[in-house]
Motif scaffolding. Structure first.
Motif, short mmCIF file in Angstrom:
data_model
loop_
_atom_site.label_atom_id
_atom_site.label_comp_id
_atom_site.label_asym_id
_atom_site.label_seq_id
_atom_site.Cartn_x
_atom_site.Cartn_y
_atom_site.Cartn_z
N GLY A 163 -1.56 18.50 -1.70
CA GLY A 163 -2.69 18.09 -0.88
C GLY A 163 -3.94 17.72 -1.65
O GLY A 163 -4.91 17.26 -1.04
N ASP A 164 -3.97 17.92 -2.97
CA ASP A 164 -5.16 17.61 -3.76
C ASP A 164 -5.07 16.18 -4.27
O ASP A 164 -4.33 15.89 -5.20
CB ASP A 164 -5.29 18.59 -4.92
CG ASP A 164 -6.62 18.45 -5.65
OD1 ASP A 164 -7.32 17.44 -5.43
OD2 ASP A 164 -6.96 19.35 -6.43
N ALA A 165 -5.84 15.30 -3.65
CA ALA A 165 -5.77 13.88 -4.00
C ALA A 165 -6.32 13.60 -5.39
O ALA A 165 -6.12 12.51 -5.93
CB ALA A 165 -6.53 13.06 -2.97
N LYS A 166 -7.02 14.56 -5.98
CA LYS A 166 -7.59 14.35 -7.31
C LYS A 166 -6.58 14.64 -8.42
O LYS A 166 -6.80 14.26 -9.57
CB LYS A 166 -8.81 15.25 -7.49
CG LYS A 166 -9.98 14.90 -6.56
CD LYS A 166 -11.17 15.82 -6.81
CE LYS A 166 -12.32 15.48 -5.87
NZ LYS A 166 -13.49 16.39 -6.09
N LYS A 204 -3.62 14.20 -10.78
CA LYS A 204 -2.93 13.02 -11.29
C LYS A 204 -1.52 13.38 -11.77
O LYS A 204 -1.23 14.52 -12.10
CB LYS A 204 -3.72 12.40 -12.44
CG LYS A 204 -5.06 11.83 -12.00
CD LYS A 204 -5.76 11.14 -13.16
CE LYS A 204 -7.08 10.53 -12.72
NZ LYS A 204 -7.77 9.85 -13.85
N ARG A 255 2.82 3.46 -1.91
CA ARG A 255 2.96 3.66 -3.34
C ARG A 255 3.78 4.92 -3.60
O ARG A 255 3.29 6.03 -3.53
CB ARG A 255 1.58 3.76 -3.99
CG ARG A 255 0.74 2.50 -3.76
CD ARG A 255 -0.71 2.75 -4.11
NE ARG A 255 -0.91 2.76 -5.55
CZ ARG A 255 -1.22 1.67 -6.26
NH1 ARG A 255 -1.34 0.51 -5.66
NH2 ARG A 255 -1.40 1.76 -7.55
N GLU A 295 2.62 7.68 -5.93
CA GLU A 295 1.45 8.49 -5.62
C GLU A 295 1.79 9.59 -4.60
O GLU A 295 0.91 10.10 -3.93
CB GLU A 295 0.31 7.61 -5.11
CG GLU A 295 -0.29 6.73 -6.20
CD GLU A 295 -1.49 5.94 -5.75
OE1 GLU A 295 -1.81 5.99 -4.54
OE2 GLU A 295 -2.10 5.25 -6.59
N GLN A 296 3.05 9.93 -4.48
CA GLN A 296 3.46 11.01 -3.58
C GLN A 296 3.33 12.34 -4.32
O GLN A 296 4.15 12.69 -5.16
CB GLN A 296 4.90 10.79 -3.11
CG GLN A 296 5.04 9.59 -2.18
CD GLN A 296 6.47 9.37 -1.74
OE1 GLN A 296 7.37 10.04 -2.21
NE2 GLN A 296 6.67 8.43 -0.84
N ARG A 297 2.28 13.08 -3.99
CA ARG A 297 1.98 14.32 -4.71
C ARG A 297 2.94 15.45 -4.39
O ARG A 297 2.87 16.52 -4.98
CB ARG A 297 0.53 14.69 -4.47
CG ARG A 297 -0.41 13.79 -5.26
CD ARG A 297 -1.85 13.89 -4.83
NE ARG A 297 -2.69 13.02 -5.65
CZ ARG A 297 -2.79 11.70 -5.47
NH1 ARG A 297 -2.13 11.11 -4.49
NH2 ARG A 297 -3.54 10.97 -6.27
N SER A 298 3.80 15.21 -3.40
CA SER A 298 4.85 16.20 -3.12
C SER A 298 6.03 16.04 -4.08
O SER A 298 6.97 16.83 -4.04
CB SER A 298 5.33 16.06 -1.68
OG SER A 298 5.79 14.74 -1.43
N ASN A 318 0.81 -1.21 0.00
CA ASN A 318 0.00 0.00 0.00
C ASN A 318 0.85 1.27 0.00
O ASN A 318 0.34 2.37 -0.19
CB ASN A 318 -0.93 0.02 1.22
CG ASN A 318 -1.97 -1.07 1.15
OD1 ASN A 318 -2.49 -1.34 0.07
ND2 ASN A 318 -2.27 -1.69 2.28
N TYR A 372 4.36 15.05 -10.33
CA TYR A 372 3.08 15.74 -10.25
C TYR A 372 3.23 17.24 -10.50
O TYR A 372 4.29 17.81 -10.31
CB TYR A 372 2.47 15.54 -8.85
CG TYR A 372 1.93 14.14 -8.64
CD1 TYR A 372 0.57 13.88 -8.77
CD2 TYR A 372 2.79 13.10 -8.31
CE1 TYR A 372 0.07 12.60 -8.58
CE2 TYR A 372 2.30 11.81 -8.13
CZ TYR A 372 0.94 11.57 -8.26
OH TYR A 372 0.45 10.31 -8.09
#
Length: 305
Positions: A232-235, A237, A110, A113-116, A108, A227
């Motif tokens: 902080g915006d999980a939407k 991509k 990932r 998927e680290q938006r930072s 889990n 990214y």
């Protein structure tokens, strides 16, 4: 034919905690610190890593060396360490995120998927520190690519070419060596070349008349692990790999043009020669056809200006 190196049964000296695959370090016959990494069963991770390394050589980007390998009945790849004794590899998360991510062996977790992990931060790091961070050790500058940023642009073109969606914050970095900093050679490409697809899916994409389910459509959907700036915006991509290269091209147009020219010079025969050297027991004919066509589709898209 690419050889499959037999790693001695008692070779394992130090397990590697980073990531989720089984791996360990050992000293090879030349006493070099070498990593054995097992590809996940039922995937093409091993042949993808080997093919990707050969394609990187063809393109001319600095890269880690990989060989197909076997250890105690487990199929994998081996790769000599990118850093010499006393040197340190500083990962991207330390450079642009200000933190160290610890791998816990948790599926889990990932990295991609680290938006930072923001693309503009990486570009600015290399651009603003051009006098501090040099191109990879051993790299010979030329044809307009004489900076770490220029080489990194080549890495992103390479990712878009092979559909590598795993350039996360620990799959690039800077090497500290002898008081100097160098961009690391490119490494860990086993998530490229659609290596997880089944042959049934490959056959459908190769033969379908449905444009939305075609190989061309599939190639267009490959995403990077970088990214845009939307903390902080999980939407939000990650950038598509080809879009990320286009953004990097704007940061260093001369380097981007040079990498495109090199990619355009690669012929289908060059690609086929590499793919056909993978032993038959590791890669099916369908996977070979699919991989060759995926690479050609991506070349055609990337060289259009």
């Amino acid at each position: 034919m690419f050889p499959i190196v037999s790693v001695p049964p008692d070779a394992a000296e130090l397990s590697e905690q980073m990531g989720t695959k089984f791996k360990f370090w050992y000293l090879d016959a030349q006493r070099r610190r070498t990593l054995f990494k097992e590809g996940r069963p039922g995937t093409g991770e091993n042949w993808a890593e080997k093919i990707a390394a050969e394609l990187a050589e063809l393109l001319g980007i600095p890269h880690a060396h990989y060989d197909l390998a076997e250890w105690n009945g487990r199929n994998g790849i081996i790769s000599p360490s990118l850093v010499k004794k006393g040197d340190r590899l500083i990962h991207g998360n330390e450079l642009i995120e200000g933190k160290v991510t610890v791998a816990r062996g948790d599926e889990n977790l990932r990295y991609y998927e680290q938006r930072s992990h923001i693309a503009s931060r990486a570009f600015q790091l290399l651009k603003k520190n051009a006098d501090i961070i040099a191109p990879p050790q051993g790299y010979l500058p030329g044809n307009g690519v004489d900076s770490a940023l220029g080489v990194f642009v080549g890495y992103l073109l390479f990712d878009a070419w092979i559909a590598n969606q795993d350039r996360h914050s620990e799959n690039w970095g800077v090497v500290s060596s002898g008081g100097q900093l160098f961009l690391s050679a490119s490494y860990d490409h086993g998530s490229g070349l659609a290596r997880n697809e089944t042959d049934e899916r490959r056959k459908i994409m190769l033969s379908t008349k449905d444009k939305g389910a075609s190989l061309e459509a599939y190639a267009n959907r490959a995403r990077s692990a970088f990214y845009p700036h939307a903390a902080g915006d999980a939407k939000v991509k990650a950038y598509f790999t080809h879009v990320l290269f286009q953004l990097s091209h704007k940061e260093d147009e001369r380097a981007g043009d040079m990498w495109i020219e090199r990619l355009a010079s690669i012929a289908d025969a060059d690609i086929a020669d590499i793919i056909n050297q993978v032993p038959g027991q590791l890669m099916t004919d369908v996977a070979r056809e699919f991989t060759a066509k995926l690479l050609r589709i991506n070349i055609n898209r990337l060289i259009v200006r």
